[in-house]
Design a protein around this motif. Structure first.
Motif, PDB file in Angstrom:
ATOM      1  N   CYS A   1       0.819  -1.210   0.000  1.00 17.71           N
ATOM      2  CA  CYS A   1       0.000   0.000   0.000  1.00 17.71           C
ATOM      3  C   CYS A   1       0.854   1.262   0.000  1.00 17.71           C
ATOM      4  O   CYS A   1       1.992   1.256   0.457  1.00 17.71           O
ATOM      5  N   LYS A   2       0.253   2.322  -0.497  1.00 17.86           N
ATOM      6  CA  LYS A   2       0.904   3.630  -0.454  1.00 17.86           C
ATOM      7  C   LYS A   2       0.879   4.165   0.983  1.00 17.86           C
ATOM      8  O   LYS A   2       0.128   3.690   1.824  1.00 17.86           O
ATOM      9  N   ASP A   3       1.693   5.197   1.239  1.00 18.98           N
ATOM     10  CA  ASP A   3       1.822   5.729   2.597  1.00 18.98           C
ATOM     11  C   ASP A   3       0.485   6.166   3.171  1.00 18.98           C
ATOM     12  O   ASP A   3       0.165   5.892   4.320  1.00 18.98           O
TER      13      ASP A   3
END
Length: 694
Positions: free
Chosen positions: A493-495
């Motif tokens: 996942c992205k931040d």
């Protein structure tokens, strides 16, 4: 579990220190838990409450009270914290008050019993409970007669059905308390609710009405005071709160919303608590409003008389709305135009009455309002006649027809015609697949068919952004009937997504699996399936939102067929158009169209496979997961074939509806072609050409 055991041991040690009189060490031990260990909302609430109690007992009243309040805001069902705060507030009372509680009731005796019991058990001041029976046929009058012997309950029996507004005013006229509160019969008050409201009003000489925090049965915020975005052509004081967004906190606790943890002015409240002097100037509810706009009108009239409505976050009332509002047609369309006109309201420079007329113009809407009014008065046969006339003789929008079908279904169902009522509510959904009122109606009807508690495991492979995933998870939490286990697989996942999930995991229903590298949707879904423990398992995209009661419709459909192993929800676009209706029909024929055009798609039937499959546990145990040779697009069809090979059926369920927000990255023709080749070779599939058919 190891971390939880450590927290529990540290918590016990802190309490031991407190009991030994070593308050400073106890506070440090509690602070150590909060600063350095993962905790649940419930654990944090207990720690805040204990810290507050210790500080208060040591003479630090200000910080002690703040910590106890923080305990309430973190877990809105922490009764110990409410009782602690009640004791703190009791010391602030300058003089004894008497509370008059006015409740209008109509054939809901079981809810009324819970309401009255909570008022008696959780109030601080002497009570006068005025219950206006409108009139009732379910034993309410007998219950009131027996309870009136206790001395605090005054029954008021209407000779004929007068409605909520008139009944409430009758109770208000009989009231004698220093404070008067208007309650529904389907609420329960939290400990010290009246004391917190009185302390809030007493702290501000210009306060005329306290607005309690209203929470749901799940312990989340339902209404933190109402702040409307309107201005007025005639009243300059309207529109002071246009910058406040109460919807940001709805569905959460107050823990992370400091702006809503302190008293503040607002436009109105759902269950207002008025000072006697304010009520005597303002009067009761305006009789021109049947129900829904009576509260905001009262709030505006309180301000018009120079008083403030003050939101009180520690005066908490639970409203059992979802469990109780079954088969009730919407009445807002009757009240809204009158309310907008009375107060000359505008939004962005446009008159609200003009906006309303634009949305509801024409003879059809007038007839609809007439039918709703008849139904509200219990004149069901006349209402049904008007509804039929609208459908037969008027050119009306699909949405209005859907509302009409839903109202007809509600009337029939409440009149004892359960099967026919349910069919009309379903017809409302098939006419307009985004009519959430109809879904909620159907969910209430289906809830009576469930024989046991079930658990759903929702598998969500996540590769998109935070907003789409947030909408997906929120819809699962808000629109499901059964308890959920939400398993999100970050691929990776992205931040922003990771930060969001780290906050949400505290709610206790979320499991996060992190892939070290990108492995794709199929393998991510399989990881989630292995982790699942539910009776039913659903694989959702992170670009999907479920409609109310989607899981309940699945269970009701599968339970009707012993061989059903997997259900296929109806998948629609954000515009309510068909994307997938159980994949055994010509997709090009139905895709992008509305369900009311295809009667054959309006009932359950066997199909090849599902886009978002929902499997019974026993079926999953035999089928296992996806075939990892299919990277994405043919994994669903292959799973559907294997479900049938295991002796089960795939059943399409048209009232279990999932909205899909297609992203740009769904267009991957090369990947689709590779998948098709693998799938067709594996299954030995062929398709006749036109020459062969001839």
């Amino acid at each position: 579990m190891h971390g939880e055991a450590i927290v529990n041991d540290m918590y016990k040690r802190a309490l031991e220190l407190a009991n030994e009189g070593r308050a400073v060490e106890a506070i440090e031990a509690l602070k150590e838990i909060l600063d350095n260990h993962a905790t649940t909302c419930s654990q944090r609430s207990m720690i805040y409450n204990d810290a507050g109690s210790i500080l208060y007992s040591r003479g630090d009243a200000v910080n002690g009270e703040e910590f106890i309040k923080r305990a309430v805001f973190t877990d809105l069902f922490n009764l110990v914290a409410y009782r602690n705060l009640k004791q703190v507030n009791a010391l602030k009372v300058r003089k004894p008050h008497k509370f008059s509680i006015v409740i209008s009731t109509f054939n809901r005796v079981e809810w009324l019993k819970k309401c009255v019991e909570s008022i008696r058990n959780n109030s601080y001041f002497p009570l006068e409970i005025l219950v206006v029976c409108d009139p009732c046929k379910d034993g309410t009058e007998d219950y009131l007669a027996s309870e009136s012997e206790k001395g605090d309950l005054i029954p008021v029996i209407n000779e004929e059905h007068l409605g909520v507004t008139v009944s409430t005013n009758k109770g208000l006229l009989r009231s004698t308390g220093d404070y008067i509160c208007i309650l529904n019969d389907d609420v329960e008050v939290m400990p010290g609710w009246d004391l917190a409201a009185a302390c809030t009003i007493d702290a501000d000489p210009s306060a005329g009405c306290a607005v309690p925090l209203v929470i749901s049965e799940e312990g989340t915020v339902a209404n933190p005071g109402s702040y409307w975005p309107y201005k007025s052509l005639h009243f300059s004081w309207i529109g002071k709160y246009t910058g406040v967004d109460p919807y940001c906190v709805v569905g959460n606790t107050l823990e992370n919303f400091p702006d809503f943890q302190v008293p503040r002015e607002c436009d109105y409240g759902i269950f207002p608590v008025m000072k006697r002097e304010c009520y005597e100037k303002v009067g009761g509810l305006d009789l021109q409003f049947a129900h829904y706009c009576a509260d905001p009108d009262l709030g505006y009239r309180i301000q018009q008389q120079g008083y403030k409505n003050i939101y009180c976050p520690t005066s908490v009332i639970m409203h059992c709305w979802m469990s109780n509002h079954k088969g009730v047609p919407s009445r807002t369309s009757l009240d809204e135009p009158k309310f907008y006109e009375k107060w000359a309201l505008t939004q962005d420079g446009v008159k609200m009455t003009d906006m309303f007329k634009a949305m509801h113009e024409g003879q059809a809407m007038e007839m609809y309002n007439t039918a709703v009014a008849l139904a509200t008065d219990g004149k069901f046969e006349e209402a049904l006649g008007v509804y039929r006339d609208i459908i037969k003789g008027q050119t009306v929008s699909r949405l209005l027809i859907s509302f009409i079908y839903n109202d007809i279904g509600s009337i029939l169902y409440s009149s004892g015609c359960a099967d026919l009522g349910e069919e009309f509510v379903k017809k409302a959904i098939f006419t307009e697949c985004l009519n959430t009122l109809a879904y909620k109606n159907l969910m209430n009807m289906n809830s009576l068919k469930v024989k046991k508690e079930l658990k759903f495991s929702i598998i969500i492979p996540a590769c998109g952004g935070e907003e789409s995933l947030k909408k997906c998870i929120t819809s699962v939490r808000n629109n499901g009937f059964f308890s959920n286990e939400i398993i999100v697989i970050c691929d990776p996942c992205k931040d922003g997504v990771r930060d969001y999930l780290s906050r949400e995991i505290e709610k206790g229903d979320l499991i996060i699996l992190n892939n070290e590298r990108r492995i794709g949707t199929v393998e991510s879904a399989n990881k989630g399936l292995l982790k699942s423990s539910g009776d039913y398992i659903c694989i959702l995209g992170d670009d999907a939102e479920v409609m109310p009661g989607w899981d309940l419709s699945i269970v009701c459909t599968i339970d009707e067929d012993p061989l059903a192993g997997c259900a296929a929800p109806l998948v629609i676009s954000e515009k309510g158009l068909i994307l997938s209706s159980g994949t055994d029909v010509d997709v090009s024929r139905v895709s992008g169209k509305t369900l009311d055009e295809f009667p054959e798609l309006q009932s359950p039937r066997e199909c090849d496979y599902a886009v978002f499959p929902v499997m019974k546990r026993e079926c999953l145990d035999k089928v296992v997961g996806f075939d990892t040779r299919s990277r994405k697009y043919s994994a669903g069809p292959d799973l559907g074939h294997r479900v049938r090979e295991a002796g089960y059926k795939n059943i399409y369920c048209p009232t279990s509806v999932v909205v899909r927000h297609l992203r740009d990255d769904h267009d991957a023709p090369g990947e689709l072609n590779n998948d098709e080749a693998v799938f067709c070779n594996k299954r030995g599939l062929t398709q006749k050409t036109e020459d062969q058919e001839e």
